[in-house]
Design a protein around this motif. Sequence first.
Motif, PDB file in Angstrom:
ATOM      1  N   GLU A   1      20.183  99.451  47.837  1.00 43.30           N
ATOM      2  CA  GLU A   1      18.888  98.816  48.068  1.00 43.30           C
ATOM      3  C   GLU A   1      18.041  99.587  49.076  1.00 43.30           C
ATOM      4  O   GLU A   1      16.808  99.644  48.957  1.00 43.30           O
ATOM      5  CB  GLU A   1      19.067  97.367  48.526  1.00 43.30           C
ATOM      6  CG  GLU A   1      19.925  97.184  49.762  1.00 43.30           C
ATOM      7  CD  GLU A   1      21.394  97.010  49.440  1.00 43.30           C
ATOM      8  OE1 GLU A   1      22.123  96.491  50.300  1.00 43.30           O
ATOM      9  OE2 GLU A   1      21.801  97.387  48.324  1.00 43.30           O
TER      10      GLU A   1
ATOM     11  N   GLN B   1      14.375 101.405  48.545  1.00 50.19           N
ATOM     12  CA  GLN B   1      13.272 101.193  49.481  1.00 50.19           C
ATOM     13  C   GLN B   1      12.759 102.514  50.048  1.00 50.19           C
ATOM     14  O   GLN B   1      11.553 102.680  50.272  1.00 50.19           O
ATOM     15  CB  GLN B   1      13.726 100.277  50.618  1.00 50.19           C
ATOM     16  CG  GLN B   1      12.580  99.714  51.442  1.00 50.19           C
ATOM     17  CD  GLN B   1      11.625  98.882  50.608  1.00 50.19           C
ATOM     18  OE1 GLN B   1      12.014  97.919  49.962  1.00 50.19           O
ATOM     19  NE2 GLN B   1      10.351  99.272  50.606  1.00 50.19           N
TER      20      GLN B   1
ATOM     21  N   GLU C   1      14.270  98.988  36.229  1.00 48.26           N
ATOM     22  CA  GLU C   1      15.395  98.128  36.583  1.00 48.26           C
ATOM     23  C   GLU C   1      16.436  98.986  37.294  1.00 48.26           C
ATOM     24  O   GLU C   1      16.727 100.105  36.861  1.00 48.26           O
ATOM     25  CB  GLU C   1      16.011  97.486  35.343  1.00 48.26           C
ATOM     26  CG  GLU C   1      15.134  96.442  34.680  1.00 48.26           C
ATOM     27  CD  GLU C   1      15.798  95.804  33.474  1.00 48.26           C
ATOM     28  OE1 GLU C   1      15.985  94.583  33.464  1.00 48.26           O
ATOM     29  OE2 GLU C   1      16.139  96.555  32.534  1.00 48.26           O
TER      30      GLU C   1
ATOM     31  N   ILE D   1      18.077  94.495  38.943  1.00 49.81           N
ATOM     32  CA  ILE D   1      16.923  93.939  39.641  1.00 49.81           C
ATOM     33  C   ILE D   1      15.660  94.712  39.253  1.00 49.81           C
ATOM     34  O   ILE D   1      15.719  95.865  38.823  1.00 49.81           O
ATOM     35  CB  ILE D   1      17.121  93.965  41.168  1.00 49.81           C
ATOM     36  CG1 ILE D   1      17.123  95.412  41.687  1.00 49.81           C
ATOM     37  CG2 ILE D   1      18.406  93.250  41.554  1.00 49.81           C
ATOM     38  CD1 ILE D   1      17.032  95.511  43.192  1.00 49.81           C
TER      39      ILE D   1
ATOM     40  N   VAL E   1      12.104  96.543  39.873  1.00 54.44           N
ATOM     41  CA  VAL E   1      11.333  97.338  40.830  1.00 54.44           C
ATOM     42  C   VAL E   1      10.038  97.760  40.141  1.00 54.44           C
ATOM     43  O   VAL E   1      10.067  98.240  39.004  1.00 54.44           O
ATOM     44  CB  VAL E   1      12.115  98.581  41.293  1.00 54.44           C
ATOM     45  CG1 VAL E   1      11.261  99.432  42.228  1.00 54.44           C
ATOM     46  CG2 VAL E   1      13.416  98.178  41.975  1.00 54.44           C
TER      47      VAL E   1
ATOM     48  N   ILE F   1       9.922  95.854  45.403  1.00 58.11           N
ATOM     49  CA  ILE F   1      11.088  95.255  44.749  1.00 58.11           C
ATOM     50  C   ILE F   1      10.795  93.772  44.601  1.00 58.11           C
ATOM     51  O   ILE F   1      10.437  93.102  45.577  1.00 58.11           O
ATOM     52  CB  ILE F   1      12.369  95.450  45.585  1.00 58.11           C
ATOM     53  CG1 ILE F   1      12.582  96.923  45.921  1.00 58.11           C
ATOM     54  CG2 ILE F   1      13.582  94.899  44.840  1.00 58.11           C
ATOM     55  CD1 ILE F   1      13.757  97.171  46.855  1.00 58.11           C
TER      56      ILE F   1
ATOM     57  N   LYS G   1      11.104  90.044  44.743  1.00 50.73           N
ATOM     58  CA  LYS G   1      11.952  89.119  45.493  1.00 50.73           C
ATOM     59  C   LYS G   1      11.342  87.726  45.447  1.00 50.73           C
ATOM     60  O   LYS G   1      10.136  87.558  45.228  1.00 50.73           O
ATOM     61  CB  LYS G   1      12.068  89.554  46.961  1.00 50.73           C
ATOM     62  CG  LYS G   1      12.496  90.982  47.200  1.00 50.73           C
ATOM     63  CD  LYS G   1      12.446  91.298  48.688  1.00 50.73           C
ATOM     64  CE  LYS G   1      12.731  92.763  48.964  1.00 50.73           C
ATOM     65  NZ  LYS G   1      12.607  93.094  50.408  1.00 50.73           N
TER      66      LYS G   1
ATOM     67  N   HIS H   1      15.549  87.163  48.010  1.00 49.52           N
ATOM     68  CA  HIS H   1      16.567  87.394  46.984  1.00 49.52           C
ATOM     69  C   HIS H   1      15.996  88.299  45.896  1.00 49.52           C
ATOM     70  O   HIS H   1      14.935  88.011  45.333  1.00 49.52           O
ATOM     71  CB  HIS H   1      17.002  86.046  46.390  1.00 49.52           C
ATOM     72  CG  HIS H   1      17.944  86.153  45.236  1.00 49.52           C
ATOM     73  ND1 HIS H   1      19.264  86.499  45.380  1.00 49.52           N
ATOM     74  CD2 HIS H   1      17.746  85.958  43.900  1.00 49.52           C
ATOM     75  CE1 HIS H   1      19.845  86.501  44.198  1.00 49.52           C
ATOM     76  NE2 HIS H   1      18.952  86.190  43.286  1.00 49.52           N
ATOM     77  N   TYR H   2      16.686  89.394  45.607  1.00 51.69           N
ATOM     78  CA  TYR H   2      16.220  90.307  44.569  1.00 51.69           C
ATOM     79  C   TYR H   2      16.281  89.617  43.208  1.00 51.69           C
ATOM     80  O   TYR H   2      17.269  88.941  42.877  1.00 51.69           O
ATOM     81  CB  TYR H   2      17.068  91.573  44.538  1.00 51.69           C
ATOM     82  CG  TYR H   2      16.962  92.412  45.791  1.00 51.69           C
ATOM     83  CD1 TYR H   2      15.743  92.605  46.422  1.00 51.69           C
ATOM     84  CD2 TYR H   2      18.087  93.022  46.343  1.00 51.69           C
ATOM     85  CE1 TYR H   2      15.638  93.376  47.567  1.00 51.69           C
ATOM     86  CE2 TYR H   2      18.000  93.797  47.493  1.00 51.69           C
ATOM     87  CZ  TYR H   2      16.768  93.962  48.099  1.00 51.69           C
ATOM     88  OH  TYR H   2      16.672  94.720  49.235  1.00 51.69           O
TER      89      TYR H   2
ATOM     90  N   THR I   1      15.955  89.427  38.932  1.00 51.19           N
ATOM     91  CA  THR I   1      16.209  90.127  37.676  1.00 51.19           C
ATOM     92  C   THR I   1      15.123  89.778  36.663  1.00 51.19           C
ATOM     93  O   THR I   1      14.296  88.885  36.887  1.00 51.19           O
ATOM     94  CB  THR I   1      17.579  89.738  37.102  1.00 51.19           C
ATOM     95  OG1 THR I   1      17.562  88.341  36.760  1.00 51.19           O
ATOM     96  CG2 THR I   1      18.692  89.995  38.113  1.00 51.19           C
TER      97      THR I   1
END
Length: 286
Positions: free
Chosen positions: A56, A60, A135, A143, A145, A152, A154, A159-160, A162
């Motif tokens: 993660e 970032q 993804e 997750i 992006v 990302i 959230k 919480h990330y 999907t």
Amino acid sequence: MPRRQHGAFRVIWWSSNLLLATAFVAMLYSCAREYSVRRYLDGFSDAIVPNSHPPEQKVQAILDWMRAEPSRTITANPDGLAMRDPEITLTYRQLLNVCGTATNAFLNLARSSDLRVRRLLLLSPEHTTKHVIAEVLINDRWIIVDPTYRVIMKDAKGHYLTRKELQDPAVFSEAISAVPNYPREYNYDRFAHVRLTRLPLNGLHLRPLVDRVYPGWEEAVDWSLLLERESFFYLVLSSAAAMFFLLLRAGLAWYADHRLRIPRFHLREHAIRAGAAFFSAPEIKQ
């Protein structure tokens, strides 16, 4: 047998040999080009992504580099650029602000940072692409992006999210509320990893056929690497062509030897004899 006989076969034989040689040279060139691209991407990613960081934080770090508006070249005609060339997408600033090429740049850097990633197309009701995102596989979850907006996805708790979670309108609204000016039409009602409608054979309705033959084929392979990295595409294409013409040549050789009984130059046998003669000790007669 006179050489004038089986003229058509001889034309096919020598044509297949020429095409095999051409495909082999193209494969070597494509291999060298792909190796060069990977070396470039490895060096680029090493400069901005710490290898020791968890996935993660690597994601970032890439987004932070893109968000910082790096000093990149500006061109007066971005449409004339090779948008499937990773070196080009990372060189020109305009391409880092377009969803397709920005996502390609992110995917290439992420792969070079040992992340599992894939491209995701968000589709309109007419099944045209309205946005391109990525993804990333983190903790066994793909997750979302969005490289264009450098974010990302959230929820309010950090919480990330999907793709499946973002299909919930409430979750989607919560996620985009933290992203200024994020279009609400970029929802997840319709999506795809590969757009077969771009192929000239669209009238054959390939997607339903492929879905029946191999369910889940879109997620089984990283199609974005094949379709969006030009050097890798040509490497696969030239390798497939070389294999095809090699098998064709083998079939023609068998047909010439066992059916037509045409004398031909046996390259492998001559190479074996030449090697044996070269490496064997000479016989000295007294």
